[in-house]
Design an enzyme around this catalytic site. Structure first.
Site: not given
Length: 253
Positions: A62-63, A85, A152, A156, A185
């Site tokens: 929810d910006v 992150n 995605y 990025k 990761v």
């Protein structure tokens, strides 16, 4: 010397490991996460290491809420380090049916728009002081888009370009901006991604590498080296050849 560090996505694998890396006496940690139970466990562990912890459980997707929260935090805390992150991933599905528009919309809200909202909220105070550091978590997928994760990869790449532009602009003012580009990761999000996962790192190893890179003010913090080199070459090669290579390596629907 006391420090104030804010980490979003602290309930994720990399975020939680980073929280542990920075948890020490004299450090105030503002930790964001959407999973309240997991966030409290991370916070308790960091308190046991001597840090003063402020847990914040909100939905950064929810910006408008994310921006207001960041403005409130900026008004109350003099931030030394912002680690943006928090993020999510979607893919085209096992049968290659494609991404749902609603999922792509949510992904860009969290991975891109919320990141810019956070930076915009904390940046004025850092610029006034002539110091501060912003770490933006991108991905090696930002070098060349993977066919299995188009949204995605695009998000990025946007974070990478945004961070590089900020560094060029703000460096002379004393505000450091660093782009972090991890490979694979170990995490539930990573496990859910389709395709091979070469050179898989533990979150703890990734967090140590990120912290050292930030301490040395590296413009790009990329790892692991073999995968970093390979993805960099994908961006440098002719696009047609790179598309064939990523499909050959197993990244296809």
């Amino acid at each position: 010397m006391s420090r104030c560090v804010l980490i979003t996505g602290a309930t994720g694998a990399i975020g939680g490991a980073l929280a542990n890396e920075y948890a020490r006496p004299g450090t105030q940690l503002i930790l964001h996460g959407r999973n309240a139970g997991q966030l409290e466990r991370v916070a308790a562990n960091c308190r046991a290491r001597g840090a003063d912890v402020i847990p914040c459980c909100i939905d950064l997707g929810d910006v408008a809420q994310a921006r207001q929260w960041a403005l409130d935090m900026a008004a109350c805390h003099e931030l030394d380090l912002l680690v943006a992150n928090a993020g999510m991933n979607i893919d085209i599905g096992p049968d290659g049916a494609g991404e749902r528009w609603e999922d792509s919309e949510a992904l860009f809200a969290l991975n891109v728009r919320a990141v810019i909202a956070l930076v915009d909220a904390f940046l004025p105070a850092m610029r006034r002081r002539g110091r501060g550091q912003v770490a933006l978590i991108s991905s090696l997928a930002g070098y060349f888009g993977l066919p299995v994760t188009p949204s995605y990869s695009a998000s990025k790449a946007a974070v990478k370009a945004y961070g590089e532009a900020l560094r060029g602009w703000l460096g002379p003012e004393g505000v450091r901006v660093n782009v972090v580009m991890p490979g694979y990761v170990e995490s539930p999000m990573c496990n859910a991604m389709p395709g091979p996962k070469p050179f898989l790192w533990t979150p703890e190893r990734a967090a140590r590498t990120i912290r050292r890179g930030l301490e040395n003010d590296r413009a790009r913090i990329t790892f692991p080296f073999p995968l970093n080199l390979g993805t960099w070459f994908l961006a440098a090669l002719p696009a047609g050849l790179s598309v064939r290579l990523v499909r050959l390596f197993g990244y296809h629907g």
